[in-house]
Scaffold this active site. Structure first.
Site, mmCIF file in Angstrom:
data_model
loop_
_atom_site.group_PDB
_atom_site.id
_atom_site.type_symbol
_atom_site.label_atom_id
_atom_site.label_comp_id
_atom_site.label_asym_id
_atom_site.label_seq_id
_atom_site.Cartn_x
_atom_site.Cartn_y
_atom_site.Cartn_z
ATOM 1 N N LYS A 1 0.823 -1.213 0.000
ATOM 2 C CA LYS A 1 0.000 0.000 0.000
ATOM 3 C C LYS A 1 0.857 1.264 0.000
ATOM 4 O O LYS A 1 0.619 2.195 -0.775
ATOM 5 C CB LYS A 1 -0.927 -0.014 1.223
ATOM 6 C CG LYS A 1 -1.719 1.279 1.466
ATOM 7 C CD LYS A 1 -2.712 1.559 0.350
ATOM 8 C CE LYS A 1 -3.422 2.892 0.520
ATOM 9 N NZ LYS A 1 -4.368 2.918 1.639
ATOM 10 N N LYS B 1 -0.179 11.446 4.922
ATOM 11 C CA LYS B 1 0.026 10.345 5.881
ATOM 12 C C LYS B 1 0.744 9.180 5.213
ATOM 13 O O LYS B 1 1.729 8.643 5.743
ATOM 14 C CB LYS B 1 -1.325 9.884 6.427
ATOM 15 C CG LYS B 1 -1.249 8.603 7.247
ATOM 16 C CD LYS B 1 -2.638 8.029 7.508
ATOM 17 C CE LYS B 1 -2.569 6.630 8.098
ATOM 18 N NZ LYS B 1 -3.902 6.022 8.283
#
Length: 314
Positions: free
Chosen positions: A186, A261
């Protein structure tokens, strides 16, 4: 990495038709729609979130609302978490590990650092539970439509149990390797995305200065060597791709704060592993400036506004 879409065993196909009791912890913009799709697939879902509005929205989708994370997980065959950060996942899984019976399957679909994912897996293993880290790509639209991509890490037996449920919430499901591999995939994927969006946005900003229309640049680049997802699916200027957030005032989508993030997670992983990621580091700096200017809630493609020298303004 091996794709597992469309090749499930007969046993897994049978499991996908079996109704299960699922505890779902974290019912926000992503978790709520994901849990709702499990209800649509015939499962009993009991959910918990700290935000009252999220609980009300979940209740309207047929999710039984619980008063705590432990209450949501009580008696569940499977527990799924979708939480903001690694520390939250470890905290919740620590509580779960003290209460869940051996054999329970735990799935975390949050996007967190690889080390936190591995700590969560260790908590589950110590309890005799199966576990999968399965972060997602596809944004809120994909969560609602059930077209998310799942990147899963964990033992083969755990993934085999998780796969039918992931398919009820997504279109593409990949087993990326052992514990933590889903999170690794990811953050690497989203580092590519953050870098490519900046590159596409810089090209459009330059084209504007040179008198080139958005459509002309899109027409050329979309069938040439500049083609990429950030251009053809998520074009950062209005017009060429009608479904992109640029045509809706840059409402997310995928918020710039979430992109930041993920870029910071990638940088932390690069530092820990000794990998050189200079473009990833620069992308993190650029999105950091954008968020600091008050634009973290806008779609990440709105970065083009800052690159134009507009400071994020329209």
């Amino acid at each position: 990495m091996r794709a597992r879409v469309g090749d499930a065993s007969d046993n897994n196909q049978g499991r996908s038709r079996m109704a299960q009791t699922i505890g779902f912890i974290g019912l926000g913009n992503m978790g709520g729609p994901m849990a709702a799709n499990l209800v649509k697939a015939g499962h009993t879902v009991r959910g918990f979130d700290l935000v009252p509005a999220s609980l009300e929205a979940a209740r309207a989708e047929g999710i039984a609302v619980a008063g705590s994370a432990l209450e949501a997980a009580e008696g569940a065959d499977v527990v799924i978490t979708m939480l903001p950060a690694g520390r939250h996942v470890v905290e919740v899984w620590t509580q779960l590990a003290e209460a869940l019976p051996a054999g329970t399957l735990l799935i975390d679909s949050s996007t967190v650092d690889v080390e936190s994912a591995r700590r969560a897996h260790a908590l589950a293993e110590a309890r005799g539970c199966l576990s999968v880290d399965a972060p997602v790509s596809g944004g809120t639209g994909g969560a609602k439509a059930g077209t998310l991509t799942f990147m899963a890490g964990g033992a083969a037996a755990a993934f085999s149990r998780a796969e039918p449920l992931l398919k009820a919430m997504g279109k593409n499901v990949f087993h990326c390797g052992d514990v933590g591999a889903g999170q690794a995939a990811k953050i690497c994927n989203n580092m590519i995305l953050g870098i490519s969006m900046i590159g596409v946005s810089e090209a459009f900003a330059l084209g504007e200065k040179l008198g080139l229309s958005h459509q002309a640049l899109y027409d050329v680049a979309s069938v040439s060597s500049g083609q990429c997802w950030s251009l053809t699916t998520y074009c950062p200027v209005p017009g060429p791709v009608p479904t992109s957030p640029a045509n809706n005032g840059y409402k997310p989508g995928f918020a710039a704060a979430l992109m930041l993030k993920d870029l910071r997670l990638a940088q932390a992983a690069a530092l820990a592993s000794g990998a050189a990621t200079p473009l990833g580091a620069e992308a993190a700096q650029i999105y950091g400036l954008f968020e600091s200017a008050g634009h973290g809630g806008e779609d990440f493609s709105a970065i083009i506004r800052m690159l134009r020298g507009q400071g994020g303004e329209s």
